[in-house]
Scaffold this motif. Structure first.
Motif, PDB file in Angstrom:
ATOM      1  N   ALA A 180       6.462 129.963  12.437  1.00 67.30           N
ATOM      2  CA  ALA A 180       7.494 128.927  12.346  1.00 67.30           C
ATOM      3  C   ALA A 180       6.988 127.720  11.554  1.00 67.30           C
ATOM      4  N   LEU A 181       5.738 127.340  11.785  1.00 67.47           N
ATOM      5  CA  LEU A 181       5.168 126.209  11.050  1.00 67.47           C
ATOM      6  C   LEU A 181       5.027 126.520   9.565  1.00 67.47           C
ATOM      7  N   ILE A 182       4.720 127.762   9.246  1.00 67.79           N
ATOM      8  CA  ILE A 182       4.623 128.163   7.835  1.00 67.79           C
ATOM      9  C   ILE A 182       5.979 128.047   7.160  1.00 67.79           C
TER      10      ILE A 182
ATOM     11  N   GLN B 240       0.829 120.165   8.832  1.00 62.47           N
ATOM     12  CA  GLN B 240      -0.522 120.696   8.637  1.00 62.47           C
ATOM     13  C   GLN B 240      -1.381 120.463   9.872  1.00 62.47           C
ATOM     14  N   MET B 241      -1.238 119.271  10.488  1.00 67.89           N
ATOM     15  CA  MET B 241      -2.007 118.995  11.709  1.00 67.89           C
ATOM     16  C   MET B 241      -1.589 119.942  12.834  1.00 67.89           C
ATOM     17  N   CYS B 242      -0.295 120.165  12.983  1.00 70.22           N
ATOM     18  CA  CYS B 242       0.198 121.086  14.018  1.00 70.22           C
ATOM     19  C   CYS B 242      -0.284 122.507  13.742  1.00 70.22           C
ATOM     20  N   PHE B 243      -0.251 122.894  12.472  1.00 68.06           N
ATOM     21  CA  PHE B 243      -0.699 124.225  12.081  1.00 68.06           C
ATOM     22  C   PHE B 243      -2.167 124.420  12.447  1.00 68.06           C
ATOM     23  N   ASP B 244      -2.984 123.412  12.190  1.00 66.93           N
ATOM     24  CA  ASP B 244      -4.415 123.506  12.485  1.00 66.93           C
ATOM     25  C   ASP B 244      -4.688 123.662  13.974  1.00 66.93           C
ATOM     26  N   LEU B 245      -3.794 123.147  14.819  1.00 68.23           N
ATOM     27  CA  LEU B 245      -4.019 123.191  16.265  1.00 68.23           C
ATOM     28  C   LEU B 245      -3.336 124.368  16.956  1.00 68.23           C
ATOM     29  N   GLU B 246      -2.393 124.994  16.289  1.00 66.86           N
ATOM     30  CA  GLU B 246      -1.585 126.039  16.923  1.00 66.86           C
ATOM     31  C   GLU B 246      -2.362 127.344  17.052  1.00 66.86           C
ATOM     32  N   THR B 247      -2.126 128.065  18.173  1.00 62.80           N
ATOM     33  CA  THR B 247      -2.798 129.344  18.396  1.00 62.80           C
ATOM     34  C   THR B 247      -1.819 130.502  18.562  1.00 62.80           C
TER      35      THR B 247
END
Length: 94
Positions: A66-68, A52-59
């Motif tokens: 991939a994170l989903i 979730q933290m990576c998802f929030d930062l990814e653009t």
């Protein structure tokens, strides 16, 4: 780094390769070790938080996708462990 490895004497190269293979075998054994159900659930929760933290930062759209998919896989694993925990009568594992 590869140049330094190539300059080593053959005996040292064999020792380094043996140490690397031994380390890899230990890592493989640890990965195959069966963890308690509670630990598996805790790890899934930690992985979900990290995802979730990576998802929030990814653009990047591809990496977001991939994170989903990764999150969905972690959720599936978590639900599986939850079912096992309920079957064993375990409650409130956080």
């Amino acid at each position: 780094m590869m140049e330094a490895a190539a300059k080593r004497p053959p005996a040292l190269q064999r020792v380094a390769r043996a140490l690397t293979e031994d380390r890899q075998e230990r890592l493989d054994r640890e990965a195959c070790r069966v963890l308690p159900l509670e630990e598996q659930l805790r790890r899934c929760l930690a992985q979900m938080r990290q995802n979730q933290m990576c998802f929030d930062l990814e653009t990047e759209p591809e990496l977001i996708d991939a994170l989903i998919y990764e999150y969905q896989a972690i959720q599936s694993r978590y639900r599986y462990y939850q079912r096992k925990a309920r079957a064993q009568g375990l409650r409130a594992i956080l």
